[in-house]
Design a protein around this motif. Structure first.
Motif, PDB file in Angstrom:
ATOM      1  N   ASN A  28     -16.570  13.537  -3.213  1.00  0.00           N
ATOM      2  CA  ASN A  28     -15.543  14.008  -2.295  1.00  0.00           C
ATOM      3  C   ASN A  28     -15.769  13.506  -0.864  1.00  0.00           C
ATOM      4  N   ASP A  30     -15.072  11.084   2.320  1.00  0.00           N
ATOM      5  CA  ASP A  30     -13.935  10.341   2.837  1.00  0.00           C
ATOM      6  C   ASP A  30     -14.246   8.855   3.026  1.00  0.00           C
ATOM      7  N   ILE A  51     -10.797   6.603   5.274  1.00  0.00           N
ATOM      8  CA  ILE A  51      -9.899   7.574   4.658  1.00  0.00           C
ATOM      9  C   ILE A  51      -8.979   6.826   3.699  1.00  0.00           C
ATOM     10  N   VAL A  52      -8.376   7.571   2.797  1.00  0.00           N
ATOM     11  CA  VAL A  52      -7.466   6.961   1.833  1.00  0.00           C
ATOM     12  C   VAL A  52      -6.366   6.184   2.551  1.00  0.00           C
ATOM     13  N   ARG A  68      -7.728   1.047  -1.035  1.00  0.00           N
ATOM     14  CA  ARG A  68      -8.215   2.438  -1.086  1.00  0.00           C
ATOM     15  C   ARG A  68      -7.009   3.329  -1.368  1.00  0.00           C
ATOM     16  N   LYS A  71      -9.020   8.543  -3.118  1.00  0.00           N
ATOM     17  CA  LYS A  71     -10.245   8.905  -2.410  1.00  0.00           C
ATOM     18  C   LYS A  71     -11.480   8.490  -3.195  1.00  0.00           C
TER      19      LYS A  71
END
Lengths: 114, 110
Positions: A28, A30, A51-52, A68, A71
């Motif tokens: 999880n 980032d 980040i995504v 990306r 995540k």
């Protein structure tokens, strides 16, 4: 078990072919990173994503591309434009929490261009 | 000159010896990291230091911010300690960029 997986462990490619290296994490986190390791040299940053849907070039991005979309996933494509692609590739993700700032590394993919 | 320099590059020891690996850096940092890479290639984080000293089992890491120098010590070395030890520094960016030393190859003989 939480961690980072990379596949495949060994990859062989003919000159002129693109190849995609997989990196998945279930931590999880980032931020994710791709590094390249060559004998006798320190790891060098290829691309990173904080980040995504966002990613930035690192110090040696030429000849590489990333995406990306999720995540958990940060695949790296080594294109035919990369002049010397034979190397060991490491993916990492970052835990940033309070005083903790640590990167967790995957097991790596060794790419050999024939 | 590299921003992060490690010494020695190669180190051979007999089991039980006290080992020191050094790391010098030339940039401002927020933290220094010691990493261990096993022959299979995977890397694990050993320590993150911003000041002083940390100890974990037989491993001790120290940092001197004024002298821009860190040391990793291994007491009572064992063949399973054989690995590449990597120093890395972070700081100056918000995205967590690490700058790595070239690594020290440690071999401990029984």
């Amino acid at each position: 078990d939480g961690g980072i997986t990379q596949s495949p462990k060994y990859l062989f490619r003919k000159e002129g072919q693109n190849v995609t290296l997989s990196c998945e994490q279930n931590l999880n986190h980032d931020a994710m990173y791709w590094y390249r390791q060559d004998p006798g040299q320190g790891l060098r940053l290829i691309y990173y994503s904080q980040i995504v849907n966002d990613f930035q070039k690192g110090d040696i991005a030429e000849g590489y591309s990333v995406s990306r979309e999720k995540k958990e996933s940060f695949p790296l494509t080594v294109t035919s434009a990369q002049k010397n692609p034979t190397a060991f590739y490491l993916c990492a993700s970052r835990l940033l929490a309070g005083d903790l700032d640590e990167q967790f590394f995957g097991p790596g993919t060794r790419l050999t261009v024939l | 000159k590299n921003e992060v320099e490690q010494s020695p590059q190669n180190l051979t020891a007999q089991e039980g010896e006290f080992i020191t690996i050094n790391c010098s850096y030339s940039v401002g940092i927020s933290a220094l990291h010691w990493l261990q890479q096993h022959p299979g290639g995977g890397i694990v984080s050993l320590f993150m230091l911003s000041s002083g000293k940390k100890k974990h089992g037989r491993l001790i890491a120290t940092i001197n911010i004024q002298e821009k120098h860190s040391s990793l010590h291994i007491t009572a070395s064992h063949p399973r300690d054989s690995a590449v030890y990597i120093c890395a520094v972070s700081g100056g960016t918000s995205y967590g960029k690490l700058t790595f030393g070239q690594g020290t190859i440690l071999t401990v003989h029984p």
